[in-house]
Design a protein around this motif. Structure first.
Motif, PDB file in Angstrom:
ATOM      1  N   UNK A  74       0.840  -1.211   0.000  1.00 49.67           N
ATOM      2  CA  UNK A  74       0.000   0.000   0.000  1.00 49.67           C
ATOM      3  C   UNK A  74       0.865   1.247   0.000  1.00 49.67           C
ATOM      4  N   UNK A  75       1.922   1.203   0.817  1.00 47.23           N
ATOM      5  CA  UNK A  75       2.791   2.378   0.941  1.00 47.23           C
ATOM      6  C   UNK A  75       3.497   2.677  -0.384  1.00 47.23           C
ATOM      7  N   UNK A  76       3.820   1.610  -1.111  1.00 49.82           N
ATOM      8  CA  UNK A  76       4.473   1.818  -2.407  1.00 49.82           C
ATOM      9  C   UNK A  76       3.493   2.392  -3.414  1.00 49.82           C
ATOM     10  N   UNK A  77       2.263   1.869  -3.392  1.00 46.81           N
ATOM     11  CA  UNK A  77       1.258   2.305  -4.368  1.00 46.81           C
ATOM     12  C   UNK A  77       0.759   3.719  -4.060  1.00 46.81           C
ATOM     13  N   UNK A  78       0.736   4.073  -2.798  1.00 48.19           N
ATOM     14  CA  UNK A  78       0.278   5.416  -2.419  1.00 48.19           C
ATOM     15  C   UNK A  78       1.326   5.989  -1.464  1.00 48.19           C
ATOM     16  N   UNK A  79       2.432   6.451  -2.056  1.00 52.30           N
ATOM     17  CA  UNK A  79       3.555   6.898  -1.219  1.00 52.30           C
ATOM     18  C   UNK A  79       3.395   8.358  -0.784  1.00 52.30           C
ATOM     19  N   UNK A  84       0.852  13.813  -0.922  1.00 51.95           N
ATOM     20  CA  UNK A  84       0.969  15.281  -1.009  1.00 51.95           C
ATOM     21  C   UNK A  84       0.194  15.781  -2.238  1.00 51.95           C
ATOM     22  N   UNK A  85       0.325  15.050  -3.350  1.00 53.55           N
ATOM     23  CA  UNK A  85      -0.376  15.431  -4.590  1.00 53.55           C
ATOM     24  C   UNK A  85      -1.896  15.331  -4.395  1.00 53.55           C
ATOM     25  N   UNK A  89      -4.657  18.396  -4.488  1.00 53.57           N
ATOM     26  CA  UNK A  89      -5.839  18.367  -5.345  1.00 53.57           C
ATOM     27  C   UNK A  89      -7.123  18.634  -4.539  1.00 53.57           C
ATOM     28  N   UNK A  90      -7.078  18.261  -3.264  1.00 56.93           N
ATOM     29  CA  UNK A  90      -8.234  18.529  -2.383  1.00 56.93           C
ATOM     30  C   UNK A  90      -8.228  19.985  -1.902  1.00 56.93           C
TER      31      UNK A  90
END
Ligand SMILES: Cc1cc2nc3c(=O)[nH]c(=O)nc-3n(C[C@H](O)[C@H](O)[C@H](O)COP(=O)(O)OP(=O)(O)OC[C@H]3O[C@@H](n4cnc5c(N)ncnc54)[C@H](O)[C@@H]3O)c2cc1C
Length: 475
Positions: A74-79, A84-85, A89-90
């Motif tokens: 999970x950490x790799x897929x959503x690092x 931050x990105x 965007x939010x």
């Protein structure tokens, strides 16, 4: 009919899962027993709210006391960069501190909660607040729905993001563990983590408030060294805190019931025992009339001197050239391995996190789906994954929510299109139909081109201006 996903728990993990599931085309209902979303998150003290940390995946792995291997996908897929990105965007800007902690730029505690609320509303997520989910319903090892407000509700997928037991006043409870156990999942006993410890030694009188910024702390269970951690230690009224102790607290929690747990603090990790012995010996040369206190002030804060008699049976006023070999050994032991016995880890009421939870052996790390029940997913603090301070726990809640939401929505767009086709067979909008339409159009175009080429060749032949055919004829 669209794929229906119920998410139980609207904390960080649940909000993130809702976002990804809705984005993936699922019809999402987000449940929370609280009247609003992200309650615990809102109460994270924002003057030091730590959302994530800088560093690569290997650095992250070192900061999980349990479940590091499981959460790494999970950490790799959503690092950290993705997070931050995503927040940008939010509409949330972040800042990074010198020691690598990523926090929201604006300290407004409700900013992220509001941003999520607005975006999820735009995406069509239904908020089912003040709704405590009583049971998760499964048939033949497959999710069929949930039981809430004494009613059965049908769902294709259920994501459990109920958090852990820390801070009951903010909604922390063992609810989620019970829901998981009812479905046959193993739950590792929940214990307080990221929590200060009380110690047998009453050092608070002298040392309370003293922070040693860079020490090594070793954990001993019945005299056997289990692990070591570098970082800070903070002396409190009744024991110890600081990032090393907070990280180790989850490990201690699991051991302390049946074992004697001691912490050994190496106050000066940059100097070896041998070097220290040489230095102390030279301090004790006959010409040097320095006191022990004067000599030790080079290595430790003055505030620590009053505890010397307790640890080394030596007073700080004693001249260095009067100390015995045994006393020097005592001083070295104090500086390199100051032993402190842990009485207890402070309970859930004061802890910031839960160690233990749903056993990750029973979950698929690439989808967060249960290996026991199809269509059941877990994310966030409810799982047996615990990290240290520095943003590692909020990050793993975001990252596992990202994976669970995406996985639960898999196939939702196709299902939606199929439902639309069934309603209106003339208009098939599924991806398969779109691809086949594209292929048909391409075939038509190429056939048209071929006919045009043939016609052109025939025309050239009949008018005799075909270079090729004339040269062939010459040959
Ligand atoms: C004071 C404090 C400070 C912290 N600071 C940090 C920090 O700086 N950095 C960091 O990384 N971590 C920090 N943490 C930890 C962080 O808050 C958690 O890691 C994170 O909130 C976990 O998110 P979650 O979504 O898994 O669970 P939660 O945020 O706990 O959300 C779970 C939700 O599920 C709901 N729920 C439970 N059971 C049911 C049910 N049966 N039906 C419906 N709803 C249900 C609860 O009401 C809750 O809203 C801090 C924690 C505390 C308490």
């Amino acid at each position: 009919m669209a794929k229906k996903v119920a998410i139980i728990g609207a904390g960080v993990a649940g909000m993130m899962a809702a976002y990804r599931a809705a984005e993936g085309g699922a019809e999402v209902d987000l449940y929370d027993k609280n009247p609003n979303i992200g309650r615990k998150f809102v109460y994270v003290p924002w003057d030091y709210c730590e959302l994530s940390h800088t560093g690569e995946i290997e650095d992250f792995m070192e900061n999980y006391a349990h479940g590091a291997e499981f959460i790494s996908y999970s950490l790799e897929k959503f690092n950290n960069k993705e997070l931050v990105k995503f927040l940008k965007d939010l509409g949330i800007n972040t800042i990074t501190s010198e020691d690598g902690v990523i926090s929201p730029e604006n300290g407004d505690s409700e900013l992220i909660q509001k941003a999520f609320y607005e975006r999820l509303s735009e995406m069509g997520v239904s908020f089912c607040m003040s709704s405590k989910v009583q049971k998760i319903l499964a048939k033949s090892k497959k999710i069929i729905g949930i039981y809430v407000h004494n009613l059965e509700k049908e769902y294709d997928k259920v994501i459990v993001a109920c958090g852990g037991a820390a801070r009951p006043k903010l909604g922390g409870s063992e609810d989620g563990f019970k829901l998981a156990e009812e479905l046959g999942h193993t739950v590792i006993d929940a214990k307080p983590a990221v929590s200060p410890v009380d110690t047998e030694e009453r050092l608070g009188k002298y040392l309370s408030g003293l922070k040693l910024p860079s020490v090594n702390v070793s954990v001993y269970s019945n005299q056997t060294k289990l692990m070591e951690r570098s970082g800070s230690v903070l002396f409190t009224d009744h024991g110890l805190s600081g990032d090393t102790v907070l990280f180790l607290s989850g490990i201690i929690s699991r051991l302390i019931e049946n074992n004697k747990i001691e912490l050994g603090i190496d106050i000066i990790p940059g100097i070896t025992r041998e070097e220290l012995e040489r230095k102390l010996k030279s301090e004790a040369s006959l010409s040097n009339r320095n006191s022990v206190g004067e000599a030790l002030k080079k290595y430790i804060p003055e505030k620590m001197l009053p505890v010397l008699p307790r640890y080394c049976r030596i007073h700080s006023s004693k001249p260095m050239n009067h100390i015995t070999n045994l006393e020097r050994k005592g001083l070295i032991l104090f500086l390199k391995d100051m032993r402190i016995t842990v009485k207890r880890v402070k309970p859930f009421f004061e802890a910031m996190y839960t160690s233990g939870g749903v056993d990750v052996v029973e979950l698929n790390p690439k989808s967060m789906e249960s290996k026991l029940i199809k269509g059941l997913y877990f994310c966030g603090e409810i799982m047996d994954v615990d990290g240290g301070v520095g943003g590692y726990n909020i990050h793993s809640a975001f990252a596992s929510g990202h994976i669970a939401g995406k996985s639960a929505a898999r196939g939702a767009k196709a299902k939606k299109a199929a439902a639309k086709k069934a309603e209106n067979p003339a208009e098939d909008t599924s991806e398969k139909a779109k691809t086949s339409k594209k292929k048909k159009a391409a075939r038509k175009k190429s056939a048209k081109k071929k006919t045009a080429r043939k016609k052109k060749a025939a025309k050239k032949k009949s008018t005799g201006d075909d270079d090729n055919s004339s040269s062939k004829a010459v040959a």
